[in-house]
Scaffold this active site. Structure first.
Site, PDB file in Angstrom:
ATOM      1  N   SER A  73       2.383  19.866 -11.224  1.00 21.20           N
ATOM      2  CA  SER A  73       0.989  19.554 -11.506  1.00 21.20           C
ATOM      3  C   SER A  73       0.087  20.279 -10.630  1.00 21.20           C
ATOM      4  O   SER A  73       0.323  20.708  -9.631  1.00 21.20           O
ATOM      5  CB  SER A  73       0.840  18.010 -11.248  1.00 21.20           C
ATOM      6  OG  SER A  73      -0.184  17.472 -11.557  1.00 21.20           O
ATOM      7  N   ASP A  74      -1.286  20.164 -11.001  1.00 21.04           N
ATOM      8  CA  ASP A  74      -2.577  20.799 -10.266  1.00 21.04           C
ATOM      9  C   ASP A  74      -3.575  20.019 -10.385  1.00 21.04           C
ATOM     10  O   ASP A  74      -3.841  19.829 -11.872  1.00 21.04           O
ATOM     11  CB  ASP A  74      -2.448  22.302 -10.356  1.00 21.04           C
ATOM     12  CG  ASP A  74      -3.154  22.827  -9.019  1.00 21.04           C
ATOM     13  OD1 ASP A  74      -2.512  23.059  -8.412  1.00 21.04           O
ATOM     14  OD2 ASP A  74      -4.247  22.942  -9.163  1.00 21.04           O
ATOM     15  N   THR A  75      -4.528  19.862  -9.649  1.00 24.21           N
ATOM     16  CA  THR A  75      -5.873  19.073  -9.701  1.00 24.21           C
ATOM     17  C   THR A  75      -6.955  20.151  -9.253  1.00 24.21           C
ATOM     18  O   THR A  75      -6.770  21.025  -8.382  1.00 24.21           O
ATOM     19  CB  THR A  75      -5.847  17.809  -8.828  1.00 24.21           C
ATOM     20  OG1 THR A  75      -4.643  17.064  -9.365  1.00 24.21           O
ATOM     21  CG2 THR A  75      -7.122  17.118  -9.091  1.00 24.21           C
TER      22      THR A  75
END
Length: 194
Positions: A73-75
């Site tokens: 995941s990445d934000t």
């Protein structure tokens, strides 16, 4: 569902303690934490949504764990098309917070999941937020807290900055780093058993 999918290990391709805690909270305790090392630089003209998805997919591709469920995941935090950096120092955090103060912004969280049989799915969850106008005292107190350290956009919603969010439309946990509803649906869709 096959017996192999029941016994397959679950790997979180992230060093984020928040992502781990969110997964544990929904009953998906990772068997292994295995962060990947990729270039997270944005490409010229890349939109925030596209960056969040690309980074999640690239992190998943870099995670070599055959026979396991793997989640990456990445934000990305943005004001319009402008992508805010991860705050590694106080000056960066202050610049981000001054930009966010009194404005709307968006948080995009890309999630990519691979099943033990190699099937992959990915998606981006968008959350729209409004940040209150910060007084100089509020800004200083938040910077002094150190809660900005390592956070995209210079803040973590789960801490003091949560009191500065006047409106949120989307996923609260997505702003923390992992939209748990969507992540659970993706895992279930690939055969993960909770």
């Amino acid at each position: 569902m096959t017996p192999d999918s029941v016994r397959a290990p679950f790997v979180l391709a992230s060093a984020s303690p928040r992502r781990r805690d969110l997964l544990v909270g929904i009953g998906a305790t990772p068997d292994q934490i295995a962060p990947t090392d990729i270039d997270e630089s944005e490409r010229p003209g890349e939109l925030p949504r596209d960056l969040a998805l690309r980074l999640a997919v690239e992190k998943l591709a870099a995670a070599r764990h055959p026979g396991a469920f793997v989640l990456a995941s990445d934000t990305v935090v943005s004001v319009g098309r402008r992508i805010l950096p991860k705050s590694e120092d106080r000056e960066t955090a202050e610049a981000c917070l001054r930009l966010l103060s009194g404005r709307n912004h968006r948080v995009y969280t890309g999630v990519a999941v691979r099943a033990p049989d190699g099937r992959e799915i990915s998606r981006v969850v968008e959350t729209r937020l409004a940040f209150k106008r910060l007084s100089e005292d509020e800004l200083t107190a938040y910077l002094d807290s150190g809660q900005w350290d390592g956070k995209a956009g210079g803040y973590g919603i789960q801490g003091r900055a949560g009191a500065y969010i006047s409106k949120l439309i989307g996923s609260y946990t997505g702003v923390m780093g992992l939209p748990v509803y969507e992540a659970r649906q993706m895992l279930v869709g690939l055969g993960y058993v909770f």
